[in-house]
Design an enzyme around this catalytic site. Structure first.
Site, PDB file in Angstrom:
ATOM      1  N   LYS A   1       8.650   4.859   2.521  1.00  0.00           N
ATOM      2  CA  LYS A   1       7.592   5.716   3.300  1.00  0.00           C
ATOM      3  C   LYS A   1       8.521   6.781   3.822  1.00  0.00           C
ATOM      4  O   LYS A   1       8.172   8.136   4.039  1.00  0.00           O
ATOM      5  CB  LYS A   1       6.761   5.146   3.855  1.00  0.00           C
ATOM      6  CG  LYS A   1       5.675   3.937   3.233  1.00  0.00           C
ATOM      7  CD  LYS A   1       4.852   5.343   2.258  1.00  0.00           C
ATOM      8  CE  LYS A   1       3.761   4.375   1.501  1.00  0.00           C
ATOM      9  NZ  LYS A   1       2.985   5.233   0.702  1.00  0.00           N
TER      10      LYS A   1
ATOM     11  N   TYR B   1       9.800  -1.319   2.294  1.00  0.00           N
ATOM     12  CA  TYR B   1       8.438  -0.600   2.400  1.00  0.00           C
ATOM     13  C   TYR B   1       8.596   0.595   3.298  1.00  0.00           C
ATOM     14  O   TYR B   1       8.327   1.839   3.137  1.00  0.00           O
ATOM     15  CB  TYR B   1       7.342  -1.396   2.953  1.00  0.00           C
ATOM     16  CG  TYR B   1       5.958  -0.733   3.269  1.00  0.00           C
ATOM     17  CD1 TYR B   1       5.289  -0.420   2.152  1.00  0.00           C
ATOM     18  CD2 TYR B   1       5.525  -0.036   4.356  1.00  0.00           C
ATOM     19  CE1 TYR B   1       4.136   0.381   2.163  1.00  0.00           C
ATOM     20  CE2 TYR B   1       4.491   0.745   4.599  1.00  0.00           C
ATOM     21  CZ  TYR B   1       3.709   0.712   3.454  1.00  0.00           C
ATOM     22  OH  TYR B   1       2.540   1.675   3.600  1.00  0.00           O
TER      23      TYR B   1
END
Length: 269
Positions: free
Chosen positions: A178, A174
């Protein structure tokens, strides 16, 4: 000559279904006087909820809603093509579609989970922004609310995360997805400055969205991060939407390639 609104053009919002950040951004555009808005989300039911909410609160707003998968390159292009056929151009784009990851270390993360996160958070954002940029470079500039500012041909805001800037345990895929959005944003900002297009991103902290609040295990895992921030609370989707609208507006006419953190001060600790 001053315009009646900071947003006389056409706004596009991905991940706009339900009551999360994307929906808040779509509603904020309408509340700020933008009367041409296109929204998309994978979930047709929640997308319709956003459409209805905007229609009730702002009946003069023309709204185009189309469900689809932003990770599908054919959808990303066809959606923008439909927006242009319907509204004639794309002036502001907020790429809000994204998903959370499972709490896993790299050695525990499957390829399927890695691909799921990156296909939506990074690939989907890149495909959406690429389609938007392709349109923006072809269109004329839009008149400003302030004639002293240079006109802009378009403004894109990608939604990254505070975890694109700092790390968190059990979130390598994750965090990387990002971080990729932030890196893409900065590179696109350099490439498209000469075209009069601004590209920025916002990096939300822990926000009260359905993705967090509806799952007990997710809420319990993330709540301590909110309490670690100086403001000691979760943010509201509307607070992120305010940052998105500022970066899209010509009030941010000299803001380019910026990763604006909206996290109650978490990354400063």
């Amino acid at each position: 000559m001053l315009t009646k609104t900071l947003f006389p053009g056409v706004a596009v919002v991905t991940g706009a279904g339900g009551t999360g950040i994307g929906a808040a951004v779509a509603k904020a555009f309408a509340a700020a006087g933008c009367e041409r808005i296109a929204i998309t989300d994978l979930n047709e039911t929640t997308l319709e909820q956003t459409r209805n909410a905007v229609a009730v609160a702002h009946p003069s707003t023309r709204l185009l809603a189309r469900s689809g998968n932003v990770a599908d390159d054919q959808f990303a292009d066809s959606f923008i093509n439909e927006v242009v056929r319907y509204f004639g151009r794309v002036d502001y784009a907020a790429n809000c579609a994204g998903v959370l990851g499972q709490p896993l270390r790299s050695s525990e993360t499957s390829l399927a989970e890695f691909d799921r996160l990156n296909n939506i958070n990074y690939r989907g954002c890149w495909l959406s922004s690429r389609a938007q940029l392709r349109q923006m470079v072809r269109q004329d500039t839009l008149p400003n609310h302030d004639s002293s500012r240079p006109p802009q041909r378009g403004a894109i805001v990608n939604v990254a995360s505070q975890l694109g800037i700092v790390g968190r345990p059990s979130a390598p895929a994750y965090c990387a997805s990002k971080s990729a959005v932030i890196g893409m944003t900065r590179a696109d900002a350099i490439d498209y400055s000469e075209d009069g297009i601004r590209v920025n991103c916002v990096c939300p902290g822990v926000i009260e969205t359905p993705m967090i609040m509806e799952k007990t295990e997710v809420r319990e895992a993330i709540t301590p991060a909110a309490e670690m921030a100086p403001m000691k609370r979760m943010g509201k989707p509307q607070e992120v939407a305010d940052a998105v609208l500022f970066l899209c507006s010509t009030q941010a006419s000299f803001v380019q390639g910026h990763a604006m953190v909206v996290d109650g001060g978490y990354v400063t600790v």
